[in-house]
Write a protein that holds these residues in place. Structure first.
Motif, PDB file in Angstrom:
ATOM      1  N   LYS A   9      31.257  30.034  34.926  1.00 31.64           N
ATOM      2  CA  LYS A   9      31.583  31.452  34.870  1.00 31.64           C
ATOM      3  C   LYS A   9      33.019  31.686  35.335  1.00 31.64           C
ATOM      4  CE  LYS A   9      29.941  36.022  36.077  1.00 31.64           C
ATOM      5  NZ  LYS A   9      28.904  36.822  36.684  1.00 31.64           N
ATOM      6  N   LEU A  10      33.461  30.961  36.358  1.00 27.64           N
ATOM      7  CA  LEU A  10      34.834  31.082  36.831  1.00 27.64           C
ATOM      8  C   LEU A  10      35.822  30.640  35.755  1.00 27.64           C
ATOM      9  CD1 LEU A  10      36.787  31.692  39.182  1.00 27.64           C
ATOM     10  CD2 LEU A  10      36.591  29.273  39.785  1.00 27.64           C
ATOM     11  N   LEU A  11      35.552  29.529  35.092  1.00 28.99           N
ATOM     12  CA  LEU A  11      36.435  29.064  34.019  1.00 28.99           C
ATOM     13  C   LEU A  11      36.455  30.051  32.863  1.00 28.99           C
ATOM     14  CD1 LEU A  11      35.672  25.238  34.003  1.00 28.99           C
ATOM     15  CD2 LEU A  11      37.720  26.404  34.840  1.00 28.99           C
ATOM     16  N   ASP A  12      35.318  30.647  32.546  1.00 33.98           N
ATOM     17  CA  ASP A  12      35.267  31.645  31.491  1.00 33.98           C
ATOM     18  C   ASP A  12      36.083  32.877  31.873  1.00 33.98           C
ATOM     19  OD1 ASP A  12      34.146  32.590  28.931  1.00 33.98           O
ATOM     20  OD2 ASP A  12      33.186  34.098  30.217  1.00 33.98           O
ATOM     21  N   LEU A  13      35.998  33.281  33.143  1.00 30.10           N
ATOM     22  CA  LEU A  13      36.794  34.410  33.614  1.00 30.10           C
ATOM     23  C   LEU A  13      38.279  34.108  33.496  1.00 30.10           C
ATOM     24  CD1 LEU A  13      36.974  37.168  35.174  1.00 30.10           C
ATOM     25  CD2 LEU A  13      37.137  35.759  37.228  1.00 30.10           C
ATOM     26  N   LEU A  14      38.700  32.938  33.929  1.00 27.86           N
ATOM     27  CA  LEU A  14      40.112  32.563  33.850  1.00 27.86           C
ATOM     28  C   LEU A  14      40.596  32.470  32.406  1.00 27.86           C
ATOM     29  CD1 LEU A  14      40.311  29.893  36.682  1.00 27.86           C
ATOM     30  CD2 LEU A  14      41.091  32.276  36.737  1.00 27.86           C
ATOM     31  N   LYS A  15      39.703  32.070  31.519  1.00 27.94           N
ATOM     32  CA  LYS A  15      40.070  31.957  30.110  1.00 27.94           C
ATOM     33  C   LYS A  15      40.292  33.335  29.473  1.00 27.94           C
ATOM     34  CE  LYS A  15      36.955  30.528  27.219  1.00 27.94           C
ATOM     35  NZ  LYS A  15      36.011  29.701  26.457  1.00 27.94           N
ATOM     36  N   HIS A  16      39.567  34.342  29.946  1.00 27.50           N
ATOM     37  CA  HIS A  16      39.648  35.659  29.328  1.00 27.50           C
ATOM     38  C   HIS A  16      40.502  36.670  30.086  1.00 27.50           C
ATOM     39  CE1 HIS A  16      35.990  34.098  27.334  1.00 27.50           C
ATOM     40  NE2 HIS A  16      36.465  34.793  26.317  1.00 27.50           N
ATOM     41  N   ILE A  17      40.887  36.371  31.306  1.00 26.52           N
ATOM     42  CA  ILE A  17      41.582  37.379  32.103  1.00 26.52           C
ATOM     43  C   ILE A  17      43.100  37.360  31.912  1.00 26.52           C
ATOM     44  CG2 ILE A  17      42.009  36.097  34.243  1.00 26.52           C
ATOM     45  CD1 ILE A  17      40.823  38.617  35.656  1.00 26.52           C
ATOM     46  N   TRP A  18      43.644  36.356  31.252  1.00 22.67           N
ATOM     47  CA  TRP A  18      45.089  36.254  31.136  1.00 22.67           C
ATOM     48  C   TRP A  18      45.689  37.408  30.342  1.00 22.67           C
ATOM     49  CZ3 TRP A  18      47.674  35.934  26.566  1.00 22.67           C
ATOM     50  CH2 TRP A  18      46.933  35.611  25.439  1.00 22.67           C
ATOM     51  N   LEU A  19      45.017  37.876  29.303  1.00 25.02           N
ATOM     52  CA  LEU A  19      45.584  38.962  28.497  1.00 25.02           C
ATOM     53  C   LEU A  19      45.689  40.270  29.282  1.00 25.02           C
ATOM     54  CD1 LEU A  19      46.714  39.873  25.799  1.00 25.02           C
ATOM     55  CD2 LEU A  19      44.395  40.376  25.072  1.00 25.02           C
ATOM     56  N   ILE A  24      49.024  44.356  31.929  1.00 25.38           N
ATOM     57  CA  ILE A  24      49.221  45.225  33.090  1.00 25.38           C
ATOM     58  C   ILE A  24      50.437  44.792  33.899  1.00 25.38           C
ATOM     59  CG2 ILE A  24      48.185  45.976  35.271  1.00 25.38           C
ATOM     60  CD1 ILE A  24      45.450  45.692  33.819  1.00 25.38           C
ATOM     61  N   GLY A  25      50.653  43.498  34.020  1.00 25.15           N
ATOM     62  CA  GLY A  25      51.764  42.997  34.817  1.00 25.15           C
ATOM     63  C   GLY A  25      53.130  43.279  34.226  1.00 25.15           C
ATOM     64  N   PHE A  26      53.238  43.220  32.920  1.00 21.18           N
ATOM     65  CA  PHE A  26      54.532  43.429  32.276  1.00 21.18           C
ATOM     66  C   PHE A  26      54.801  44.882  31.922  1.00 21.18           C
ATOM     67  CE2 PHE A  26      54.379  38.814  30.850  1.00 21.18           C
ATOM     68  CZ  PHE A  26      55.299  38.429  31.799  1.00 21.18           C
ATOM     69  N   SER A  27      53.865  45.781  32.213  1.00 21.90           N
ATOM     70  CA  SER A  27      54.030  47.168  31.781  1.00 21.90           C
ATOM     71  C   SER A  27      55.244  47.838  32.423  1.00 21.90           C
ATOM     72  CB  SER A  27      52.762  47.968  32.076  1.00 21.90           C
ATOM     73  OG  SER A  27      52.536  48.035  33.460  1.00 21.90           O
ATOM     74  N   GLY A  28      55.498  47.607  33.692  1.00 21.70           N
ATOM     75  CA  GLY A  28      56.634  48.244  34.342  1.00 21.70           C
ATOM     76  C   GLY A  28      57.826  47.344  34.522  1.00 21.70           C
ATOM     77  N   LEU A  29      57.739  46.132  34.007  1.00 13.29           N
ATOM     78  CA  LEU A  29      58.790  45.149  34.237  1.00 13.29           C
ATOM     79  C   LEU A  29      60.113  45.532  33.570  1.00 13.29           C
ATOM     80  CD1 LEU A  29      59.267  42.456  35.638  1.00 13.29           C
ATOM     81  CD2 LEU A  29      58.688  41.339  33.506  1.00 13.29           C
ATOM     82  N   ALA A  30      60.064  46.094  32.380  1.00 11.21           N
ATOM     83  CA  ALA A  30      61.305  46.448  31.674  1.00 11.21           C
ATOM     84  C   ALA A  30      62.082  47.515  32.434  1.00 11.21           C
ATOM     85  CB  ALA A  30      60.987  46.923  30.265  1.00 11.21           C
ATOM     86  N   GLY A  79      57.669  49.996  44.830  1.00 17.28           N
ATOM     87  CA  GLY A  79      56.611  50.573  45.650  1.00 17.28           C
ATOM     88  C   GLY A  79      55.936  51.753  44.980  1.00 17.28           C
ATOM     89  N   MET A  80      56.701  52.490  44.193  1.00 13.40           N
ATOM     90  CA  MET A  80      56.124  53.627  43.474  1.00 13.40           C
ATOM     91  C   MET A  80      55.363  53.193  42.229  1.00 13.40           C
ATOM     92  SD  MET A  80      58.973  56.621  43.897  1.00 13.40           S
ATOM     93  CE  MET A  80      60.350  55.681  43.285  1.00 13.40           C
ATOM     94  N   GLN A  81      55.471  51.928  41.848  1.00 16.71           N
ATOM     95  CA  GLN A  81      54.778  51.420  40.668  1.00 16.71           C
ATOM     96  C   GLN A  81      53.315  51.092  40.943  1.00 16.71           C
ATOM     97  OE1 GLN A  81      55.966  50.119  37.449  1.00 16.71           O
ATOM     98  NE2 GLN A  81      57.822  51.333  37.660  1.00 16.71           N
ATOM     99  N   LEU A  82      52.890  51.027  42.204  1.00 15.70           N
ATOM    100  CA  LEU A  82      51.517  50.655  42.532  1.00 15.70           C
ATOM    101  C   LEU A  82      50.483  51.576  41.890  1.00 15.70           C
ATOM    102  CD1 LEU A  82      49.753  48.668  44.097  1.00 15.70           C
ATOM    103  CD2 LEU A  82      49.899  50.200  46.047  1.00 15.70           C
ATOM    104  N   PRO A  83      50.630  52.900  41.955  1.00 13.11           N
ATOM    105  CA  PRO A  83      49.635  53.733  41.271  1.00 13.11           C
ATOM    106  C   PRO A  83      49.681  53.583  39.754  1.00 13.11           C
ATOM    107  CG  PRO A  83      51.204  55.102  42.459  1.00 13.11           C
ATOM    108  CD  PRO A  83      51.546  53.695  42.756  1.00 13.11           C
TER     109      PRO A  83
END
Length: 149
Positions: A9-19, A24-30, A79-83
Protein backbone atom coordinates in the motif's frame (compact mmCIF):
# COMPACT_ATOMS: atom_id res chain seq x y z
CA UNK A 1 -9.07 2.12 0.19
CA UNK A 2 -9.84 0.71 3.64
CA UNK A 3 -7.04 -1.85 3.63
CA UNK A 4 -4.54 -1.75 6.49
CA UNK A 5 -1.14 -0.24 5.83
CA UNK A 6 1.42 -2.54 4.29
CA UNK A 7 4.52 -2.18 2.13
CA UNK A 8 2.41 -2.77 -0.98
CA UNK A 9 0.00 0.00 0.00
CA UNK A 10 2.89 2.37 0.75
CA UNK A 11 4.50 1.66 -2.63
CA UNK A 12 1.16 2.20 -4.34
CA UNK A 13 0.76 5.52 -2.53
CA UNK A 14 4.24 6.65 -3.59
CA UNK A 15 3.53 5.59 -7.15
CA UNK A 16 0.37 7.71 -7.34
CA UNK A 17 1.18 10.71 -5.17
CA UNK A 18 3.90 12.27 -7.33
CA UNK A 19 1.47 14.05 -9.67
CA UNK A 20 -0.46 15.92 -6.95
CA UNK A 21 2.81 16.85 -5.26
CA UNK A 22 4.21 18.26 -8.50
CA UNK A 23 1.01 20.17 -9.30
CA UNK A 24 0.63 21.67 -5.83
CA UNK A 25 4.34 22.22 -5.27
CA UNK A 26 5.00 24.07 -8.50
CA UNK A 27 1.85 26.20 -8.39
CA UNK A 28 3.48 29.20 -6.70
CA UNK A 29 7.03 28.59 -7.84
CA UNK A 30 6.90 30.85 -10.92
CA UNK A 31 5.78 33.83 -8.86
CA UNK A 32 8.48 33.24 -6.27
CA UNK A 33 11.10 32.93 -9.01
CA UNK A 34 9.94 36.22 -10.54
CA UNK A 35 10.16 37.98 -7.17
CA UNK A 36 13.65 36.61 -6.51
CA UNK A 37 14.83 37.61 -9.98
CA UNK A 38 13.54 41.16 -9.51
CA UNK A 39 15.18 41.42 -6.09
CA UNK A 40 18.46 40.08 -7.44
CA UNK A 41 18.44 42.64 -10.27
CA UNK A 42 17.75 45.44 -7.79
CA UNK A 43 20.51 44.38 -5.42
CA UNK A 44 23.07 43.72 -8.16
CA UNK A 45 22.78 47.37 -9.23
CA UNK A 46 23.27 48.62 -5.66
CA UNK A 47 26.39 50.66 -4.88
CA UNK A 48 27.73 48.20 -2.29
CA UNK A 49 27.95 45.48 -4.97
CA UNK A 50 30.03 47.79 -7.15
CA UNK A 51 32.23 48.46 -4.13
CA UNK A 52 32.65 44.73 -3.45
CA UNK A 53 33.61 44.12 -7.09
CA UNK A 54 36.03 47.07 -7.03
CA UNK A 55 37.79 45.56 -4.01
CA UNK A 56 38.45 42.45 -6.08
CA UNK A 57 36.30 39.96 -4.19
CA UNK A 58 35.50 36.72 -5.93
CA UNK A 59 32.18 36.38 -7.73
CA UNK A 60 31.08 33.68 -5.29
CA UNK A 61 31.52 36.04 -2.31
CA UNK A 62 29.70 38.86 -4.13
CA UNK A 63 26.89 36.49 -5.06
CA UNK A 64 26.53 35.41 -1.43
CA UNK A 65 26.14 39.06 -0.33
CA UNK A 66 23.62 39.73 -3.08
CA UNK A 67 21.52 36.67 -2.16
CA UNK A 68 21.57 37.60 1.54
CA UNK A 69 20.11 41.01 0.71
CA UNK A 70 17.64 39.80 -1.92
CA UNK A 71 16.12 36.89 -0.03
CA UNK A 72 14.10 38.86 2.57
CA UNK A 73 11.07 39.66 0.36
CA UNK A 74 11.12 36.11 -0.98
CA UNK A 75 10.83 34.65 2.53
CA UNK A 76 7.96 37.01 3.38
CA UNK A 77 6.04 36.08 0.25
CA UNK A 78 6.76 32.37 0.74
CA UNK A 79 5.19 32.62 4.19
CA UNK A 80 2.03 34.01 2.64
CA UNK A 81 1.93 31.09 0.19
CA UNK A 82 1.00 28.55 2.91
CA UNK A 83 -2.77 29.13 2.68
CA UNK A 84 -2.53 29.03 -1.11
CA UNK A 85 -1.17 25.50 -0.85
CA UNK A 86 -4.34 24.42 0.95
CA UNK A 87 -6.50 26.27 -1.57
CA UNK A 88 -4.60 24.59 -4.40
CA UNK A 89 -5.25 21.18 -2.91
CA UNK A 90 -8.99 21.78 -3.27
CA UNK A 91 -8.79 22.37 -7.00
CA UNK A 92 -6.20 19.65 -7.54
CA UNK A 93 -8.19 17.05 -5.63
CA UNK A 94 -11.37 17.88 -7.57
CA UNK A 95 -9.61 17.70 -10.94
CA UNK A 96 -7.64 14.53 -10.11
CA UNK A 97 -10.60 12.96 -8.25
CA UNK A 98 -8.63 12.48 -5.04
CA UNK A 99 -10.45 11.53 -1.83
CA UNK A 100 -9.32 14.57 0.16
CA UNK A 101 -10.97 17.67 1.56
CA UNK A 102 -11.36 19.24 -1.91
CA UNK A 103 -14.52 17.47 -3.06
CA UNK A 104 -15.84 17.56 0.52
CA UNK A 105 -15.47 21.36 0.62
CA UNK A 106 -16.91 21.74 -2.87
CA UNK A 107 -19.99 19.73 -1.90
CA UNK A 108 -20.35 21.86 1.22
CA UNK A 109 -20.37 24.96 -0.99
CA UNK A 110 -22.97 23.47 -3.30
CA UNK A 111 -25.18 22.35 -0.40
CA UNK A 112 -24.92 25.75 1.34
CA UNK A 113 -23.41 24.19 4.46
CA UNK A 114 -22.33 27.53 5.86
CA UNK A 115 -20.83 26.16 9.08
CA UNK A 116 -18.47 23.83 7.27
CA UNK A 117 -17.51 26.52 4.77
CA UNK A 118 -16.85 29.06 7.52
CA UNK A 119 -14.83 26.50 9.47
CA UNK A 120 -12.68 25.88 6.42
CA UNK A 121 -12.22 29.61 5.86
CA UNK A 122 -11.21 30.03 9.50
CA UNK A 123 -8.68 27.24 8.97
CA UNK A 124 -7.28 29.12 5.96
CA UNK A 125 -7.07 32.30 8.09
CA UNK A 126 -5.25 30.33 10.79
CA UNK A 127 -2.82 28.98 8.18
CA UNK A 128 -2.20 32.57 7.05
CA UNK A 129 -1.21 33.50 10.59
CA UNK A 130 1.03 30.42 10.90
CA UNK A 131 2.67 31.18 7.53
CA UNK A 132 3.38 34.77 8.56
CA UNK A 133 4.79 33.62 11.91
CA UNK A 134 7.07 31.10 10.20
CA UNK A 135 8.19 33.76 7.71
CA UNK A 136 8.99 36.17 10.54
CA UNK A 137 10.98 33.51 12.39
CA UNK A 138 12.88 32.63 9.19
CA UNK A 139 13.63 36.31 8.55
CA UNK A 140 14.94 36.72 12.09
CA UNK A 141 17.23 33.73 11.54
CA UNK A 142 18.42 34.76 8.06
CA UNK A 143 18.93 38.49 8.61
CA UNK A 144 20.89 39.63 11.67
CA UNK A 145 19.46 43.16 11.29
CA UNK A 146 15.98 41.86 12.21
CA UNK A 147 15.63 41.30 15.92
CA UNK A 148 12.67 40.80 18.20
CA UNK A 149 12.40 43.64 20.67
Amino acid sequence: MGAPWSWAKLLDLLKHIWLPIVVIGFSGLAGLMRVMRGNMLDVINAPFVTSLKARGLEDQVVRRHVIKNAINPLVSIAGMQLPEIFSGTIITSIVLNLPTMGPFFYNALLNHDQYLVMTFLMFIAFMTQIGNLLADIALAILDPRIRIS
